[in-house]
Design a protein around this motif. Structure first.
Motif, PDB file in Angstrom:
ATOM      1  N   ALA A 130       0.755  -1.282   0.054  1.00  0.00           N
ATOM      2  CA  ALA A 130       0.047  -0.079  -0.011  1.00  0.00           C
ATOM      3  C   ALA A 130       0.839   1.284   0.053  1.00  0.00           C
ATOM      4  O   ALA A 130       1.859   1.243   0.661  1.00  0.00           O
ATOM      5  N   LYS A 131       0.457   2.252  -0.699  1.00  0.00           N
ATOM      6  CA  LYS A 131       1.018   3.602  -0.558  1.00  0.00           C
ATOM      7  C   LYS A 131      -0.126   4.958  -0.290  1.00  0.00           C
ATOM      8  O   LYS A 131      -1.215   4.708  -0.766  1.00  0.00           O
ATOM      9  N   LEU A 132       0.432   5.646   0.532  1.00  0.00           N
ATOM     10  CA  LEU A 132      -0.540   6.645   1.088  1.00  0.00           C
ATOM     11  C   LEU A 132       0.054   8.153   0.736  1.00  0.00           C
ATOM     12  O   LEU A 132       1.363   8.130   0.926  1.00  0.00           O
ATOM     13  N   GLY A 133      -0.622   9.190   0.246  1.00  0.00           N
ATOM     14  CA  GLY A 133      -0.294  10.223   0.265  1.00  0.00           C
ATOM     15  C   GLY A 133      -1.382  11.648  -0.056  1.00  0.00           C
ATOM     16  O   GLY A 133      -2.422  10.850  -0.158  1.00  0.00           O
ATOM     17  N   ASP A 134      -1.127  12.632   0.111  1.00  0.00           N
ATOM     18  CA  ASP A 134      -2.128  13.540  -0.081  1.00  0.00           C
ATOM     19  C   ASP A 134      -1.831  14.127  -1.530  1.00  0.00           C
ATOM     20  O   ASP A 134      -0.772  14.852  -1.777  1.00  0.00           O
ATOM     21  N   ALA A 135      -2.639  13.940  -2.418  1.00  0.00           N
ATOM     22  CA  ALA A 135      -2.468  14.218  -3.917  1.00  0.00           C
ATOM     23  C   ALA A 135      -3.118  15.352  -4.231  1.00  0.00           C
ATOM     24  O   ALA A 135      -3.443  15.903  -5.479  1.00  0.00           O
ATOM     25  N   HIS A 136      -3.697  16.228  -3.302  1.00  0.00           N
ATOM     26  CA  HIS A 136      -4.509  17.390  -3.875  1.00  0.00           C
ATOM     27  C   HIS A 136      -3.700  18.299  -4.541  1.00  0.00           C
ATOM     28  O   HIS A 136      -4.330  18.901  -5.503  1.00  0.00           O
ATOM     29  N   SER A 137      -2.606  18.598  -4.158  1.00  0.00           N
ATOM     30  CA  SER A 137      -1.932  19.658  -4.897  1.00  0.00           C
ATOM     31  C   SER A 137      -1.445  19.259  -6.443  1.00  0.00           C
ATOM     32  O   SER A 137      -1.336  20.024  -7.241  1.00  0.00           O
ATOM     33  N   ASN A 138      -1.636  17.878  -6.658  1.00  0.00           N
ATOM     34  CA  ASN A 138      -1.207  17.561  -8.179  1.00  0.00           C
ATOM     35  C   ASN A 138      -2.493  17.841  -9.009  1.00  0.00           C
ATOM     36  O   ASN A 138      -2.240  18.009 -10.292  1.00  0.00           O
ATOM     37  N   PHE A 139      -3.444  18.431  -8.737  1.00  0.00           N
ATOM     38  CA  PHE A 139      -4.713  18.636  -9.509  1.00  0.00           C
ATOM     39  C   PHE A 139      -5.285  20.044  -9.135  1.00  0.00           C
ATOM     40  O   PHE A 139      -6.247  20.150  -9.503  1.00  0.00           O
ATOM     41  N   PHE A 165       2.635  19.443   0.080  1.00  0.00           N
ATOM     42  CA  PHE A 165       3.022  20.486  -1.204  1.00  0.00           C
ATOM     43  C   PHE A 165       3.618  19.394  -2.360  1.00  0.00           C
ATOM     44  O   PHE A 165       3.385  19.838  -3.629  1.00  0.00           O
ATOM     45  N   SER A 166       4.361  18.167  -2.085  1.00  0.00           N
ATOM     46  CA  SER A 166       4.905  17.497  -3.198  1.00  0.00           C
ATOM     47  C   SER A 166       3.717  16.669  -4.016  1.00  0.00           C
ATOM     48  O   SER A 166       3.931  16.527  -5.030  1.00  0.00           O
ATOM     49  N   GLY A 167       2.745  16.319  -3.084  1.00  0.00           N
ATOM     50  CA  GLY A 167       1.742  15.371  -3.977  1.00  0.00           C
ATOM     51  C   GLY A 167       2.141  14.015  -4.122  1.00  0.00           C
ATOM     52  O   GLY A 167       1.495  13.217  -4.744  1.00  0.00           O
ATOM     53  N   GLU A 168       3.361  13.534  -3.208  1.00  0.00           N
ATOM     54  CA  GLU A 168       3.913  12.207  -3.460  1.00  0.00           C
ATOM     55  C   GLU A 168       3.079  11.171  -2.631  1.00  0.00           C
ATOM     56  O   GLU A 168       2.784  11.795  -1.349  1.00  0.00           O
ATOM     57  N   ASN A 169       3.251   9.884  -2.973  1.00  0.00           N
ATOM     58  CA  ASN A 169       2.735   9.044  -2.190  1.00  0.00           C
ATOM     59  C   ASN A 169       3.996   8.131  -1.657  1.00  0.00           C
ATOM     60  O   ASN A 169       4.916   8.094  -2.253  1.00  0.00           O
ATOM     61  N   ILE A 170       3.878   7.869  -0.228  1.00  0.00           N
ATOM     62  CA  ILE A 170       4.966   7.101   0.495  1.00  0.00           C
ATOM     63  C   ILE A 170       4.421   5.756   0.848  1.00  0.00           C
ATOM     64  O   ILE A 170       3.174   5.386   0.975  1.00  0.00           O
ATOM     65  N   SER A 171       5.378   4.772   1.218  1.00  0.00           N
ATOM     66  CA  SER A 171       5.143   3.634   1.822  1.00  0.00           C
ATOM     67  C   SER A 171       4.237   3.445   2.911  1.00  0.00           C
ATOM     68  O   SER A 171       4.238   4.256   3.793  1.00  0.00           O
ATOM     69  N   ALA A 172       3.577   2.087   2.862  1.00  0.00           N
ATOM     70  CA  ALA A 172       2.637   2.203   4.365  1.00  0.00           C
ATOM     71  C   ALA A 172       3.857   1.899   5.361  1.00  0.00           C
ATOM     72  O   ALA A 172       3.354   2.565   6.513  1.00  0.00           O
ATOM     73  N   ARG A 173       4.840   1.255   5.090  1.00  0.00           N
ATOM     74  CA  ARG A 173       5.751   0.974   6.111  1.00  0.00           C
ATOM     75  C   ARG A 173       6.520   2.579   6.619  1.00  0.00           C
ATOM     76  O   ARG A 173       6.555   2.650   7.658  1.00  0.00           O
ATOM     77  N   GLU A 174       6.707   3.166   5.693  1.00  0.00           N
ATOM     78  CA  GLU A 174       7.250   4.744   6.185  1.00  0.00           C
ATOM     79  C   GLU A 174       6.243   5.232   6.979  1.00  0.00           C
ATOM     80  O   GLU A 174       6.124   6.103   7.890  1.00  0.00           O
ATOM     81  N   MET A 175       4.715   5.195   6.457  1.00  0.00           N
ATOM     82  CA  MET A 175       3.738   5.785   7.285  1.00  0.00           C
ATOM     83  C   MET A 175       3.710   5.405   8.649  1.00  0.00           C
ATOM     84  O   MET A 175       3.114   6.031   9.463  1.00  0.00           O
ATOM     85  N   MET A 176       3.874   3.811   8.808  1.00  0.00           N
ATOM     86  CA  MET A 176       3.964   3.427  10.063  1.00  0.00           C
ATOM     87  C   MET A 176       5.124   4.173  10.994  1.00  0.00           C
ATOM     88  O   MET A 176       4.626   4.378  12.091  1.00  0.00           O
ATOM     89  N   GLU A 177       6.182   4.310  10.326  1.00  0.00           N
ATOM     90  CA  GLU A 177       7.065   5.063  11.085  1.00  0.00           C
ATOM     91  C   GLU A 177       6.941   6.313  11.374  1.00  0.00           C
ATOM     92  O   GLU A 177       7.199   6.664  12.521  1.00  0.00           O
ATOM     93  N   TRP A 178       6.368   7.055  10.563  1.00  0.00           N
ATOM     94  CA  TRP A 178       5.625   8.302  11.018  1.00  0.00           C
ATOM     95  C   TRP A 178       4.486   8.381  11.878  1.00  0.00           C
ATOM     96  O   TRP A 178       4.275   9.529  12.536  1.00  0.00           O
ATOM     97  N   GLY A 179       3.786   7.335  12.284  1.00  0.00           N
ATOM     98  CA  GLY A 179       2.804   7.017  13.240  1.00  0.00           C
ATOM     99  C   GLY A 179       1.299   7.224  12.837  1.00  0.00           C
ATOM    100  O   GLY A 179       0.575   7.114  13.592  1.00  0.00           O
TER     101      GLY A 179
END
Length: 262
Positions: A130-139, A165-179
């Motif tokens: 899974a990948k998660l991110g805020d893509a609003h800025s892309n559109f 700002f970036s609109g990038e998606n990151i991995s679920a594992r990194e999102m787990m590290e971020w809380g």
């Protein structure tokens, strides 16, 4: 805009209500129809004493890609008719403030409104891919369900700004590290892992989980003294409940408690 014949499925597994998004070709993007069906499913699950936990997940390669931008671009509403944003606000409110635990089982992409939906849940489990991110800025779209308002509380201001700002998606594992994500599991084990947790939640007192959810949510908006005061008020109310008396009786009798939820 023509309606999908079916935007989600609802399945009861023991005491867990599984709500699975079925707009697979649209990456489970939220349409007004899907949000209305979500509201109906959530309200029914909340009202049913046989349901102890609610799980949201997606079909195909996405959890939810956000709002259906084609519908947003062409939306026309009669005066007074709820639009997509009204429906998002109501539906996510049921998840955030409803009395039962709501779990996101993130099977794939969770972007923009999909990430905001994840943040409206109490617990988050994710598949390894899974990948998660805020893509609003892309559109060129501004978030309206927590992207800018809640994401900084969950992962910190600098990390949130980067995703916004970036609109990038990151991995679920990194999102787990971020809380933001509680646990990451192999893709094939996601459903089993979530069901295992909800089975455990089903054995807890619904009354105590309801009060814990309410006080924990509000604690982010008040100072420490006010949070502790509300916790004490809830404890005093809970001390008069059936569930607390049953729990203590079961402890003394060395048996499993039979909670009723009040």
């Amino acid at each position: 805009m023509s309606e999908d014949p079916k935007t989600l499925s609802v399945e009861r597994v023991e005491r867990t209500e599984w709500i699975t998004f079925q707009r697979t070709e649209q990456l489970n993007a939220m349409s007004t129809q899907m949000l209305r069906e979500m509201t109906t499913a959530l309200e029914a699950a909340i009202a049913d004493d046989g349901v102890r936990a609610i799980v949201l997940t997606g079909s195909g390669r996405a959890f939810c890609a956000g709002a259906d931008l084609k519908e947003v671009a062409g939306a026309k509403h009669e005066p007074g008719e709820p639009d997509l944003l009204d429906l998002v606000d109501h539906t996510f409110g049921l998840m955030r403030h409803g009395p039962k635990p709501v779990i996101a089982a993130v099977n794939g992409l969770a972007m923009a409104g999909g990430l905001e939906m994840v943040m409206a849940c109490d617990l988050v489990f994710a598949a390894e891919s899974a990948k998660l991110g805020d893509a609003h800025s892309n559109f060129g779209v501004f978030p309206g369900a927590g992207g800018a308002a809640i994401l900084p509380r969950r992962i910190g201001l600098n990390r949130a700004k980067y995703l916004l700002f970036s609109g990038e998606n990151i991995s679920a594992r990194e999102m787990m590290e971020w809380g933001l994500v509680n646990k990451v599991v192999p893709d094939t084990e996601l459903r089993e892992a979530v069901q295992s947790v909800t089975n455990k939640l089903a054995d807890k007192s619904p009354a105590v989980l309801r009060r814990m959810k309410t006080v924990a949510n509000r604690s982010l908006d008040v100072d420490e003294a006010a949070a502790l005061s509300e916790e004490m008020l809830n404890l005093r109310a809970h001390m008069r409940s059936w569930d607390m008396r049953e729990g203590l009786t079961a402890f003394n009798e060395k048996r499993k408690p039979q909670f009723r939820g009040y």
